[in-house]
Enzyme design. Structure first.
Site, PDB file in Angstrom:
ATOM      1  N   LEU A   1     -16.323 -30.421   9.419  1.00 58.94           N
ATOM      2  CA  LEU A   1     -16.623 -30.447   7.997  1.00 58.94           C
ATOM      3  C   LEU A   1     -16.070 -29.152   7.416  1.00 58.94           C
ATOM      4  CD1 LEU A   1     -20.369 -31.639   7.751  1.00 58.94           C
ATOM      5  CD2 LEU A   1     -18.318 -32.984   7.299  1.00 58.94           C
ATOM      6  N   ASP A   2     -15.571 -29.197   6.191  1.00 54.11           N
ATOM      7  CA  ASP A   2     -15.097 -27.972   5.558  1.00 54.11           C
ATOM      8  C   ASP A   2     -16.222 -26.942   5.497  1.00 54.11           C
ATOM      9  OD1 ASP A   2     -12.668 -29.204   5.127  1.00 54.11           O
ATOM     10  OD2 ASP A   2     -13.135 -29.794   3.067  1.00 54.11           O
ATOM     11  N   ARG A   3     -15.850 -25.679   5.475  1.00 49.24           N
ATOM     12  CA  ARG A   3     -16.841 -24.592   5.508  1.00 49.24           C
ATOM     13  C   ARG A   3     -17.909 -24.743   4.431  1.00 49.24           C
ATOM     14  NH1 ARG A   3     -17.492 -19.466   3.263  1.00 49.24           N
ATOM     15  NH2 ARG A   3     -15.662 -19.773   1.949  1.00 49.24           N
TER      16      ARG A   3
ATOM     17  N   ARG B   1     -11.818 -34.785  -1.252  1.00 46.91           N
ATOM     18  CA  ARG B   1     -11.436 -33.843  -2.310  1.00 46.91           C
ATOM     19  C   ARG B   1     -10.065 -34.192  -2.867  1.00 46.91           C
ATOM     20  NH1 ARG B   1     -12.080 -28.274   0.727  1.00 46.91           N
ATOM     21  NH2 ARG B   1     -11.614 -27.384  -1.338  1.00 46.91           N
TER      22      ARG B   1
END
Length: 324
Positions: free
Chosen positions: A143-145, A244
């Protein structure tokens, strides 16, 4: 400041790759750190500068120097362990509700010293399996930060291999929630747009008409607020930054996203009085997958994080919210 060390390969190390051997040394502690030493020319085998893929023979003398300041391990005891809620835990795997600001695994830049999901998991559970050719203990998927929500950590080699296969074969059901600028034209739709690295910004992704990797996201609007919408996304594929990129491609970038912005509809800031959203408003709401040992189908859900709850409450309080 550098400290010099020497190790002698034993019979048990016969045929072992040098980078794996170095990673097992307590002064190095991770394959990423070992690769940095090798790339810097700070490792010698029997007096000769060595490469990562060098295979050892019993009796080989391995000399290496560690730049203590540059290679500080992210598991250093003076770094407080982050608080990570656990949604499910057994001998094979752990499912967490990843908080914002916690990266999945260490970055390439050795100057960045911070805990990650990988270091948190290794500190809590001990040595864990890594995907092939990388030092990312327990990491099955990313998962993105700054994306919150459900994330799986593997504890055994069998669990790692089985879960990675499920992700590769698209056997995992994924549900995300996001808050976007503007109202999508359709109540629900598929976004079928290939994704590739943005040639103008190599650290970003973009949609492309030709080439790229097949990418597919289903979305449906949960609530409309005139200038914002609360959206449920079910990605079929798992490309980097997929939701996104896809939502931006149809003109509805995520609130708080500093990287992907729709040129036509995105505001520069939230309206006055709105709760702050210092990150992309994206949450991995649920994952469903097959347990690698019991073969039971598991579905784990993570509650919406406080920042998204606050923003939705504010949008509803303006009186414009319309439930679907």
């Amino acid at each position: 400041m550098a400290s010099n060390f020497m190790r002698v390969a034993t019979a048990a190390d016969q045929g072992r790759r040098l980078d794996a051997f170095l990673a097992a040394q307590p002064e190095v502690g991770a394959r990423a750190a070992a690769r940095r030493l090798l790339d810097a020319g700070m490792v010698f085998v029997s007096g000769r500068r060595a490469k990562p893929a060098t295979t050892l023979l019993a009796g080989d003398v391995v000399d290496f120097a560690v730049l203590v300041d540059a290679l500080r391990d992210p598991l250093a005891p003076d770094l407080p362990l982050p608080e990570v809620p656990i949604l499910y835990d057994d001998a094979d795997l752990c499912v967490i509700d990843k908080p914002a600001g916690l990266a999945a695994h260490p970055p390439e830049d050795p100057r960045v010293v911070a805990h990650t999901v990988a270091s948190w998991a290794r500190t809590r559970f001990g040595e864990l399996p890594s995907p092939p050719d990388v030092d990312r203990p327990g990491i099955v998927h990313r998962l993105d930060r700054d994306t919150t929500g459900v994330m799986v950590v593997a504890k055994t080699e069998v669990a790692m291999a089985d879960l990675r296969m499920q992700w590769k074969e698209r056997l995992v059901e994924k549900e995300y929630r996001c808050i976007v600028f503007g109202e999508p034209r359709f109540q629900s739709d598929w976004i079928e747009k290939a994704i590739a690295t943005d040639p103008r910004h190599p650290d970003r992704m973009t949609t492309v008409e030709e080439g790229g990797r097949e990418s597919s996201t289903y979305y449906e609007v949960i609530e409309r607020f005139g200038d914002f919408a609360y959206v449920r996304c079910l990605p079929k594929t798992g490309r980097t930054h997929q939701i996104r990129v896809h939502m931006t491609a149809i003109g509805h970038s995520l609130v708080g996203d500093r990287v992907y912005r729709s040129q036509k509809r995105q505001h520069d800031a939230l309206p006055p009085g709105a709760p702050p959203m210092p990150r992309q408003a994206l949450h991995a709401r649920a994952l469903a997958f097959t347990h690698p040992s019991t073969r039971e189908r598991l579905r784990l859900e993570a509650p919406l994080p406080a920042d998204m709850v606050a923003l939705l409450a504010w949008l509803r309080a303006r009186g414009a919210g319309r439930a679907r």
